[in-house]
Design a protein around this motif. Structure first.
Motif, PDB file in Angstrom:
ATOM      1  N   TYR A 244       0.916  -1.032   0.087  1.00  0.00           N
ATOM      2  CA  TYR A 244      -0.180  -0.130  -0.403  1.00  0.00           C
ATOM      3  C   TYR A 244       0.975   1.020   0.185  1.00  0.00           C
ATOM      4  N   LEU A 245      -0.020   2.113  -0.344  1.00  0.00           N
ATOM      5  CA  LEU A 245       1.105   3.663  -0.605  1.00  0.00           C
ATOM      6  C   LEU A 245       0.504   4.478   0.087  1.00  0.00           C
ATOM      7  N   ASN A 246       0.849   4.946   1.731  1.00  0.00           N
ATOM      8  CA  ASN A 246       0.706   6.049   2.141  1.00  0.00           C
ATOM      9  C   ASN A 246       1.345   7.348   2.129  1.00  0.00           C
ATOM     10  N   ILE A 247       1.396   8.337   3.250  1.00  0.00           N
ATOM     11  CA  ILE A 247       1.785   9.001   3.541  1.00  0.00           C
ATOM     12  C   ILE A 247       2.772   9.419   3.370  1.00  0.00           C
ATOM     13  N   ASP A 248       3.889   8.324   4.400  1.00  0.00           N
ATOM     14  CA  ASP A 248       5.361   8.693   4.367  1.00  0.00           C
ATOM     15  C   ASP A 248       6.051   7.837   3.510  1.00  0.00           C
ATOM     16  N   GLY A 249       5.170   7.087   2.458  1.00  0.00           N
ATOM     17  CA  GLY A 249       5.855   6.028   1.125  1.00  0.00           C
ATOM     18  C   GLY A 249       5.762   7.483   0.502  1.00  0.00           C
ATOM     19  N   ILE A 250       5.154   8.137  -0.008  1.00  0.00           N
ATOM     20  CA  ILE A 250       4.651   9.414  -0.937  1.00  0.00           C
ATOM     21  C   ILE A 250       6.250  10.246  -0.365  1.00  0.00           C
ATOM     22  N   ARG A 251       6.111  10.465   1.051  1.00  0.00           N
ATOM     23  CA  ARG A 251       7.427  11.135   1.490  1.00  0.00           C
ATOM     24  C   ARG A 251       9.309  10.641   0.687  1.00  0.00           C
ATOM     25  N   THR A 252       8.803   9.401   1.287  1.00  0.00           N
ATOM     26  CA  THR A 252      10.011   8.512   0.867  1.00  0.00           C
ATOM     27  C   THR A 252      10.540   9.183  -0.949  1.00  0.00           C
ATOM     28  N   ILE A 253       9.559   8.558  -1.125  1.00  0.00           N
ATOM     29  CA  ILE A 253       9.494   7.979  -3.030  1.00  0.00           C
ATOM     30  C   ILE A 253       9.630   9.346  -3.538  1.00  0.00           C
ATOM     31  N   GLY A 254       9.510  10.517  -3.115  1.00  0.00           N
ATOM     32  CA  GLY A 254       9.154  12.176  -3.773  1.00  0.00           C
ATOM     33  C   GLY A 254      10.527  12.583  -3.071  1.00  0.00           C
ATOM     34  N   SER A 255      10.838  12.310  -2.292  1.00  0.00           N
ATOM     35  CA  SER A 255      12.327  13.166  -1.562  1.00  0.00           C
ATOM     36  C   SER A 255      12.945  12.398  -2.532  1.00  0.00           C
ATOM     37  N   VAL A 256      13.111  11.418  -2.939  1.00  0.00           N
ATOM     38  CA  VAL A 256      14.249  10.452  -3.806  1.00  0.00           C
ATOM     39  C   VAL A 256      14.129  11.252  -5.450  1.00  0.00           C
ATOM     40  N   LEU A 257      12.896  11.034  -6.067  1.00  0.00           N
ATOM     41  CA  LEU A 257      12.995  11.600  -6.825  1.00  0.00           C
ATOM     42  C   LEU A 257      12.795  12.973  -7.522  1.00  0.00           C
ATOM     43  N   GLY A 258      12.616  13.936  -6.197  1.00  0.00           N
ATOM     44  CA  GLY A 258      12.919  15.246  -6.693  1.00  0.00           C
ATOM     45  C   GLY A 258      14.215  15.752  -6.425  1.00  0.00           C
ATOM     46  N   GLN A 259      15.508  14.435  -5.701  1.00  0.00           N
ATOM     47  CA  GLN A 259      17.054  14.539  -5.934  1.00  0.00           C
ATOM     48  C   GLN A 259      17.270  14.246  -7.029  1.00  0.00           C
ATOM     49  N   SER A 260      16.520  13.506  -8.212  1.00  0.00           N
ATOM     50  CA  SER A 260      16.572  13.020  -9.235  1.00  0.00           C
ATOM     51  C   SER A 260      16.817  13.597 -10.574  1.00  0.00           C
ATOM     52  N   ILE A 261      15.610  14.616 -10.448  1.00  0.00           N
ATOM     53  CA  ILE A 261      15.319  15.410 -11.401  1.00  0.00           C
ATOM     54  C   ILE A 261      15.906  16.810 -11.240  1.00  0.00           C
ATOM     55  N   ALA A 262      16.799  17.347 -10.371  1.00  0.00           N
ATOM     56  CA  ALA A 262      17.356  18.603  -9.590  1.00  0.00           C
ATOM     57  C   ALA A 262      18.627  17.774 -10.325  1.00  0.00           C
ATOM     58  N   LEU A 263      19.078  16.686  -9.938  1.00  0.00           N
ATOM     59  CA  LEU A 263      20.806  16.297 -10.334  1.00  0.00           C
ATOM     60  C   LEU A 263      20.785  16.439 -11.406  1.00  0.00           C
ATOM     61  N   ASP A 264      19.605  15.600 -12.586  1.00  0.00           N
ATOM     62  CA  ASP A 264      20.005  16.084 -13.774  1.00  0.00           C
ATOM     63  C   ASP A 264      20.469  17.126 -14.450  1.00  0.00           C
ATOM     64  N   TYR A 265      19.818  18.412 -14.230  1.00  0.00           N
ATOM     65  CA  TYR A 265      19.303  19.645 -13.749  1.00  0.00           C
ATOM     66  C   TYR A 265      21.300  20.099 -13.815  1.00  0.00           C
ATOM     67  N   TYR A 266      21.069  19.570 -12.585  1.00  0.00           N
ATOM     68  CA  TYR A 266      22.572  20.356 -12.165  1.00  0.00           C
ATOM     69  C   TYR A 266      24.031  19.124 -13.647  1.00  0.00           C
ATOM     70  N   GLY A 267      23.357  18.547 -13.663  1.00  0.00           N
ATOM     71  CA  GLY A 267      24.318  18.077 -14.202  1.00  0.00           C
ATOM     72  C   GLY A 267      24.772  18.515 -16.027  1.00  0.00           C
ATOM     73  N   ARG A 268      23.502  18.457 -16.152  1.00  0.00           N
ATOM     74  CA  ARG A 268      23.527  19.324 -17.430  1.00  0.00           C
ATOM     75  C   ARG A 268      24.514  20.731 -17.832  1.00  0.00           C
ATOM     76  N   GLN A 269      24.131  21.153 -16.249  1.00  0.00           N
ATOM     77  CA  GLN A 269      25.012  22.244 -15.882  1.00  0.00           C
ATOM     78  C   GLN A 269      26.540  22.491 -16.139  1.00  0.00           C
ATOM     79  N   VAL A 270      27.216  21.257 -15.646  1.00  0.00           N
ATOM     80  CA  VAL A 270      28.375  21.227 -15.629  1.00  0.00           C
ATOM     81  C   VAL A 270      28.685  20.911 -16.955  1.00  0.00           C
ATOM     82  N   ASP A 271      28.121  20.012 -17.747  1.00  0.00           N
ATOM     83  CA  ASP A 271      28.415  19.003 -19.038  1.00  0.00           C
ATOM     84  C   ASP A 271      28.313  20.668 -20.060  1.00  0.00           C
ATOM     85  N   GLY A 272      27.917  21.261 -19.462  1.00  0.00           N
ATOM     86  CA  GLY A 272      27.801  22.660 -20.109  1.00  0.00           C
ATOM     87  C   GLY A 272      29.476  23.535 -20.718  1.00  0.00           C
TER      88      GLY A 272
END
Length: 403
Positions: A244-272
Motif C-alpha cells: 500500500y502507498l501512504n503519506i510516508d511512502g509518498i514522502r520517501t518516494i518524492g524525496s528521491v525523485l526530487g533529488q534525481s530530477i534536480a541532479l539531472d539539471y545540475y549535471g547538464r549545467q556542469v556538462d555545459g
C-alpha cells in the motif's frame, strides 16, 4: 439403422484395448473385427466419418481427443480393420480451448492476478532554483499535510477526496485523490495526477518560485499497490510495487525523485561548463593563445562553486530521510530508489566533472595571473626608463646652462 451402426462403431472404439490383447482373447477380437469389417464394406469412408462425427448427438461417450481413428490392412484378419491409435497429447485445430488454459498461459503461476490495483503515475518536474514554501503553505492551508519528520525543505499538499491520507487502510490507486510534494530547491513531484491536469498544479507553485529556468526538466515513474504481495515492496522496470502507498511512502518516494530530477539539471549545467572549457583548450591548442577575459573566467568559477554547493547543501544528497531512519520499510524503499536512479554514481560523475572544471579554472587563472604580472613588469620597466630619460634630460639641461 443409423443408430444401430453408430452404437456398434462406438462400442468397438471403446473396446480398443481388447483388439490387440493377448492371444487368449483373439477369438473375441476376430468377431469384433469381422463386425467392423462388415460395416466398412457396406459404407464408404465418408459415411463412417459422418457416423463418428455425429456420435456426439447421442448419449454415448465422445471419442477422446487424444486418440485418432485410422484404417489399415491387417494381414492377420485379412480385411480392413478399424482401430484406435493412441497418439501424443496434441491439440487439433477443431479442439476447443477453455478460458482457463488461456489464462494459464498468460500468467506464470497459472492464476489470474486480481489483487493488483491500477498503477499510480508519478511525475517529477524541475523548473526553478528556489520555491518560497512559507507563502505556498499560506495560500494552500486546506491542502497542507502536516509534516511527520523534522525535514523542513519540502511540503506535501493533498488535493481531491481521500478517506485517510496517512493510514494503511486506504489506497491511492483507483481514487481521485492526488498529492503534490514541493521542495525548496525547486523540484515538484506529483502523485496520481492525470496528464491533462499537470499544468494546473504547476501553476500553483510557479506563483511562489524564483529563478525560473528556460527549460523545464521532467521525469516519470510508476507506483503499483498490491495488498496480497508477499513482501513489503518489489521493484520492477520503471515502477515499484508496494502493499500500500501512504503519506510516508509518498514522502520517501518524492524525496528521491526530487533529488534525481534536480541532479539531472545540475549535471547538464556542469556538462555545459565542461564543453566550454574543452573548446577553450582546443582553441589554445590550435592558436597557442588564450583570449578569455578575466570576467568570463570568474563567472565560470562562481557557476561551478554554486552548482556544487546547491547539490551538497540544498539537495541534501547525503542526508538520510528521517522517515527512513524510523522505519525499516521506508528505508528499504529509500535505498532501492537511490540505487534505481543511481544517485551515488551520478553524483560521483558530477564531482569528477567539477574537478575537471576546477583544474582548468586553476590553470587559466595562473595564465591570467602571469599575464597580469607581465604587464606590471613591463609597466615598471617603462617607468624606470621614463625616469632615466628625465634624469638624462635634466643633466643635459644643466650642462647647457653652465656653458
Amino acid at each position: 439403422m443409423w443408430r444401430t451402426i453408430d452404437s456398434s462403431a462406438l462400442r468397438a472404439l471403446r473396446l480398443r484395448s481388447f483388439l490387440f490383447s493377448s492371444s487368449s482373447a483373439s477369438s473375441y477380437s476376430s468377431s469384433s473385427s469381422c463386425s467392423l469389417a462388415s460395416i466398412c464394406c457396406s459404407s464408404s469412408f465418408t459415411t463412417l466419418t459422418t457416423i463418428i462425427t455425429h456420435s456426439h448427438s447421442h448419449s454415448f461417450p465422445p471419442i477422446p481427443p487424444t486418440s485418432r481413428v485410422s484404417f489399415s490392412d491387417s494381414h492377420h484378419f485379412g480385411s480392413p480393420v478399424l482401430r484406435c491409435v493412441s497418439s501424443l497429447p496434441t491439440l487439433d485445430w477443431n479442439d476447443a480451448v477453455s478460458c482457463s488454459e488461456v489464462d494459464a498461459e498468460g500468467n506464470d503461476d497459472g492464476t489470474v492476478d486480481q489483487d493488483t490495483k491500477p498503477s499510480i503515475p508519478v511525475r517529477a518536474f524541475f523548473f526553478s532554483t528556489s520555491v518560497d514554501l512559507k507563502s505556498l503553505v499560506e495560500q494552500n492551508k486546506p491542502n497542507f499535510v502536516p509534516p511527520s519528520s523534522r525535514m523542513t525543505n519540502y511540503v506535501v499538499l493533498k488535493f481531491g477526496d481521500m478517506r485517510d491520507s496517512g493510514g494503511s487502510g486506504s489506497f491511492l490507486s483507483g481514487s481521485n485523490g492526488c498529492y503534490m510534494v514541493v521542495f525548496q530547491y525547486g523540484s515538484i513531484v506529483l502523485f496520481n495526477v492525470p496528464e491533462h491536469e499537470v499544468d494546473g498544479y504547476l501553476k500553483i507553485v510557479k506563483k511562489h518560485a524564483s529563478g525560473l529556468l528556460p527549460e523545464m526538466r521532467k521525469d516519470e515513474y510508476e507506483v503499483r499497490e498490491k495488498p496480497a504481495l508477499s513482501t513489503w515492496m518489489q521493484g520492477g522496470l520503471d515502477y515499484i510495487m508496494l502493499q500500500y502507498l501512504n503519506i510516508d511512502g509518498i514522502r520517501t518516494i518524492g524525496s528521491v525523485l526530487g533529488q534525481s530530477i534536480a541532479l539531472d539539471y545540475y549535471g547538464r549545467q556542469v556538462d555545459g561548463m565542461v564543453a566550454e572549457f574543452t573548446d577553450i583548450n582546443r582553441e589554445m591548442e590550435a592558436t597557442g593563445k588564450f583570449k578569455m577575459q578575466r570576467k568570463k573566467l570568474f563567472q565560470l568559477v562562481g557557476k561551478a562553486n554554486s552548482n556544487l554547493a546547491d547539490v551538497i547543501l540544498k539537495l541534501g544528497l547525503f542526508e538520510r530521510s528521517d522517515i527512513a531512519w524510523k522505519d525499516a520499510k521506508y528505508a528499504q524503499i529509500w535505498e532501492y530508489l537511490r540505487d534505481e536512479f543511481e544517485l551515488t554514481q551520478r553524483f560521483a560523475s558530477l564531482d569528477f566533472k567539477l574537478k575537471f572544471v576546477e583544474h582548468n579554472i586553476r590553470f587559466l587563472q595562473e595564465i591570467l595571473q602571469n599575464r597580469k604580472s607581465d604587464f606590471l613588469e613591463w609597466l615598471i620597466i617603462a617607468l624606470i626608463g621614463a625616469e632615466i630619460l628625465l634624469s638624462l634630460y635634466d643633466i643635459v639641461q644643466r650642462s647647457a646652462m653652465k656653458l
